[in-house]
Scaffold this motif. Structure first.
Motif, PDB file in Angstrom:
ATOM      1  N   ASN A 114      36.801  40.396  50.526  1.00  0.00           N
ATOM      2  CA  ASN A 114      36.459  38.987  50.674  1.00  0.00           C
ATOM      3  C   ASN A 114      37.125  38.199  49.549  1.00  0.00           C
ATOM      4  N   ILE A 115      37.295  36.908  49.780  1.00  0.00           N
ATOM      5  CA  ILE A 115      37.774  35.969  48.773  1.00  0.00           C
ATOM      6  C   ILE A 115      36.677  34.926  48.596  1.00  0.00           C
ATOM      7  N   LYS A 116      36.275  34.664  47.353  1.00  0.00           N
ATOM      8  CA  LYS A 116      35.234  33.684  47.071  1.00  0.00           C
ATOM      9  C   LYS A 116      35.785  32.564  46.207  1.00  0.00           C
ATOM     10  N   VAL A 117      35.313  31.350  46.471  1.00  0.00           N
ATOM     11  CA  VAL A 117      35.626  30.217  45.629  1.00  0.00           C
ATOM     12  C   VAL A 117      34.598  30.204  44.516  1.00  0.00           C
ATOM     13  N   VAL A 118      35.048  30.394  43.295  1.00  0.00           N
ATOM     14  CA  VAL A 118      34.146  30.471  42.148  1.00  0.00           C
ATOM     15  C   VAL A 118      33.659  29.075  41.813  1.00  0.00           C
ATOM     16  N   GLY A 119      32.354  28.951  41.587  1.00  0.00           N
ATOM     17  CA  GLY A 119      31.772  27.664  41.221  1.00  0.00           C
ATOM     18  C   GLY A 119      31.067  26.991  42.363  1.00  0.00           C
ATOM     19  N   GLU A 120      31.106  27.571  43.539  1.00  0.00           N
ATOM     20  CA  GLU A 120      30.385  26.980  44.675  1.00  0.00           C
ATOM     21  C   GLU A 120      29.242  27.839  45.098  1.00  0.00           C
TER      22      GLU A 120
END
Length: 120
Positions: A114-120
């Motif tokens: 998976n790829i996650k947007v950090v800070g959300e």
């Protein structure tokens, strides 16, 4: 599977959970890695990050001819260069296994679950 090391004082057996803890700890130290994922995350439709005590679910250890083969299932941060982060994981995992447990990893495969947007 357990890895057996013969010493002059006797035999040491390392379980998969011990190896997975070392591998998971090494992988999560790398910049760009958000955490570890379950090896069957896609099949199980399970997207949660694994905690330290569950790293064995995100690491598969198999026996090879001269050492072991390690599969690492990770979640990476959005915007990082996946090839560089994967290379760093491979180097760190091999280094930590050799220096902490005294075993060599022939192959370290990195799977991005998976790829996650950090800070959300």
């Amino acid at each position: 599977m357990t890895v057996k090391i013969n010493t002059k004082d006797g035999q040491i057996e390392l379980t998969d959970d011990v190896i997975a803890t070392v591998v998971g700890g090494a992988a999560t130290e790398i910049f760009g890695v958000v955490g570890m994922a379950s090896k069957s995350a896609i099949k199980d439709n399970f997207n949660a990050l694994l905690r330290r005590e569950n790293y064995a679910k995100g690491v598969v250890v198999t026996a090879a001819e001269a050492g072991i083969c390690v599969d690492v299932y990770t979640v990476m941060s959005y915007g990082v260069k996946i090839s560089e982060v994967s290379k760093n994981i491979q180097e760190r995992v091999k280094f930590n296994l050799e220096h902490q447990l005294g075993i060599s990893a022939d192959v370290v495969n990195v799977y991005v679950q998976n790829i996650k947007v950090v800070g959300e």
